[in-house]
Design a protein around this motif. Structure first.
Motif, PDB file in Angstrom:
ATOM      1  N   VAL A  90     -20.115   3.644  -0.154  1.00 50.48           N
ATOM      2  CA  VAL A  90     -18.732   3.301   0.185  1.00 50.48           C
ATOM      3  C   VAL A  90     -17.960   4.593   0.442  1.00 50.48           C
ATOM      4  N   GLY A  91     -17.624   4.816   1.708  1.00 45.97           N
ATOM      5  CA  GLY A  91     -16.840   5.980   2.082  1.00 45.97           C
ATOM      6  C   GLY A  91     -15.379   5.754   1.734  1.00 45.97           C
ATOM      7  N   LEU A  92     -14.763   6.724   1.079  1.00 44.13           N
ATOM      8  CA  LEU A  92     -13.363   6.603   0.667  1.00 44.13           C
ATOM      9  C   LEU A  92     -12.598   7.850   1.106  1.00 44.13           C
ATOM     10  N   ALA A  93     -11.411   7.618   1.672  1.00 44.27           N
ATOM     11  CA  ALA A  93     -10.571   8.733   2.121  1.00 44.27           C
ATOM     12  C   ALA A  93      -9.108   8.361   1.942  1.00 44.27           C
ATOM     13  N   ASN A  94      -8.283   9.365   1.769  1.00 48.65           N
ATOM     14  CA  ASN A  94      -6.838   9.168   1.684  1.00 48.65           C
ATOM     15  C   ASN A  94      -6.363   8.742   3.073  1.00 48.65           C
ATOM     16  N   SER A  95      -5.622   7.642   3.171  1.00 52.14           N
ATOM     17  CA  SER A  95      -5.236   7.136   4.486  1.00 52.14           C
ATOM     18  C   SER A  95      -4.187   8.006   5.179  1.00 52.14           C
ATOM     19  N   ARG A  96      -3.452   8.760   4.412  1.00 55.41           N
ATOM     20  CA  ARG A  96      -2.406   9.619   4.978  1.00 55.41           C
ATOM     21  C   ARG A  96      -3.004  10.889   5.580  1.00 55.41           C
ATOM     22  N   ASP A  97      -4.003  11.427   4.883  1.00 54.42           N
ATOM     23  CA  ASP A  97      -4.616  12.679   5.321  1.00 54.42           C
ATOM     24  C   ASP A  97      -6.035  12.721   4.754  1.00 54.42           C
ATOM     25  N   TYR A  98      -7.035  12.585   5.618  1.00 56.77           N
ATOM     26  CA  TYR A  98      -8.424  12.524   5.172  1.00 56.77           C
ATOM     27  C   TYR A  98      -8.861  13.772   4.416  1.00 56.77           C
ATOM     28  N   SER A  99      -8.158  14.886   4.601  1.00 56.99           N
ATOM     29  CA  SER A  99      -8.587  16.137   3.967  1.00 56.99           C
ATOM     30  C   SER A  99      -8.126  16.262   2.518  1.00 56.99           C
ATOM     31  N   ILE A 100      -7.277  15.344   2.047  1.00 54.98           N
ATOM     32  CA  ILE A 100      -6.841  15.402   0.648  1.00 54.98           C
ATOM     33  C   ILE A 100      -7.497  14.269  -0.140  1.00 54.98           C
ATOM     34  N   PRO A 101      -7.600  14.410  -1.458  1.00 50.87           N
ATOM     35  CA  PRO A 101      -8.277  13.390  -2.262  1.00 50.87           C
ATOM     36  C   PRO A 101      -7.550  12.043  -2.240  1.00 50.87           C
ATOM     37  N   VAL A 102      -8.307  11.013  -2.595  1.00 56.47           N
ATOM     38  CA  VAL A 102      -7.714   9.693  -2.808  1.00 56.47           C
ATOM     39  C   VAL A 102      -6.917   9.788  -4.103  1.00 56.47           C
ATOM     40  N   ASN A 103      -5.644   9.433  -4.026  1.00 53.95           N
ATOM     41  CA  ASN A 103      -4.745   9.562  -5.168  1.00 53.95           C
ATOM     42  C   ASN A 103      -4.323   8.200  -5.705  1.00 53.95           C
ATOM     43  N   HIS A 104      -3.924   8.207  -6.959  1.00 58.04           N
ATOM     44  CA  HIS A 104      -3.366   7.004  -7.575  1.00 58.04           C
ATOM     45  C   HIS A 104      -2.142   6.569  -6.783  1.00 58.04           C
ATOM     46  N   ASN A 105      -1.939   5.283  -6.644  1.00 53.60           N
ATOM     47  CA  ASN A 105      -0.759   4.692  -6.002  1.00 53.60           C
ATOM     48  C   ASN A 105      -0.572   5.121  -4.554  1.00 53.60           C
ATOM     49  N   GLU A 106      -1.647   5.490  -3.873  1.00 54.32           N
ATOM     50  CA  GLU A 106      -1.584   5.789  -2.441  1.00 54.32           C
ATOM     51  C   GLU A 106      -2.643   4.961  -1.722  1.00 54.32           C
ATOM     52  N   ASP A 107      -2.378   4.660  -0.465  1.00 54.75           N
ATOM     53  CA  ASP A 107      -3.335   3.892   0.324  1.00 54.75           C
ATOM     54  C   ASP A 107      -4.580   4.728   0.608  1.00 54.75           C
ATOM     55  N   TYR A 108      -5.690   4.036   0.803  1.00 52.83           N
ATOM     56  CA  TYR A 108      -6.947   4.707   1.107  1.00 52.83           C
ATOM     57  C   TYR A 108      -7.658   3.920   2.204  1.00 52.83           C
ATOM     58  N   VAL A 109      -8.604   4.587   2.845  1.00 51.30           N
ATOM     59  CA  VAL A 109      -9.406   3.998   3.904  1.00 51.30           C
ATOM     60  C   VAL A 109     -10.817   3.806   3.357  1.00 51.30           C
ATOM     61  N   VAL A 110     -11.421   2.648   3.688  1.00 51.22           N
ATOM     62  CA  VAL A 110     -12.776   2.335   3.239  1.00 51.22           C
ATOM     63  C   VAL A 110     -13.707   2.307   4.448  1.00 51.22           C
ATOM     64  N   ASN A 111     -14.854   2.957   4.312  1.00 48.75           N
ATOM     65  CA  ASN A 111     -15.906   2.914   5.326  1.00 48.75           C
ATOM     66  C   ASN A 111     -17.143   2.370   4.624  1.00 48.75           C
ATOM     67  N   PHE A 112     -17.386   1.058   4.791  1.00 46.82           N
ATOM     68  CA  PHE A 112     -18.515   0.405   4.115  1.00 46.82           C
ATOM     69  C   PHE A 112     -19.294  -0.412   5.135  1.00 46.82           C
ATOM     70  N   ALA A 113     -20.526  -0.006   5.395  1.00 43.69           N
ATOM     71  CA  ALA A 113     -21.353  -0.657   6.409  1.00 43.69           C
ATOM     72  C   ALA A 113     -22.150  -1.843   5.844  1.00 43.69           C
ATOM     73  N   GLY A 114     -21.941  -2.179   4.584  1.00 41.68           N
ATOM     74  CA  GLY A 114     -22.687  -3.279   3.965  1.00 41.68           C
ATOM     75  C   GLY A 114     -23.923  -2.775   3.238  1.00 41.68           C
TER      76      GLY A 114
END
Length: 119
Positions: A90-114
């Motif tokens: 499961v790929g996880l990235a900060n939706s605002r800026d992929y170069s920063i960590p996924v943070n509490h209370n912020e949106d994130y992007v999921v890359n899951f191919a199954g």
């Protein structure tokens, strides 16, 4: 904002994969939420046993790439139980800026191919 810990990222990945498996009709026999304690899910579907290894993968790493030696070891273990073995990255990235960590209370992007079956 504080970044999610490795355990929190793993839990998030587990929830995403578990929800997907539930929708696919899997019945969970055991769930292990400790990172690197494999497999994370042991489940039944259509009378067959399934082992699923889950990994949270931080951007920019590709979530479909997996440790072949590890998955072969889990698959060899599964053969004893006539289980099919899968990898779920499961790929996880900060939706605002992929170069920063996924943070509490912020949106994130999921890359899951199954689920990727290990043959």
């Amino acid at each position: 904002m504080s970044p999610l810990t490795e355990q929190e990222l793993h839990q998030l990945a587990m929830n995403i994969v578990g929800d997907e498996m539930e929708e696919m009709g899997f019945e969970f026999l055991s769930i292990n939420s400790k990172p690197k304690k494999d497999p994370q899910f042991v489940a039944l579907k259509n009378g067959y046993l399934h082992f699923v290894v889950v990994r949270a993968v931080k951007y920019p790493a590709n979530p479909v790439h997996y440790d072949e030696r590890l998955l072969q070891k889990v698959k060899d273990h599964g053969v004893k139980y006539k289980a099919r073995t899968y990898y779920a990255g499961v790929g996880l990235a900060n939706s605002r800026d992929y170069s920063i960590p996924v943070n509490h209370n912020e949106d994130y992007v999921v890359n899951f191919a199954g689920l990727i079956e290990i043959k």
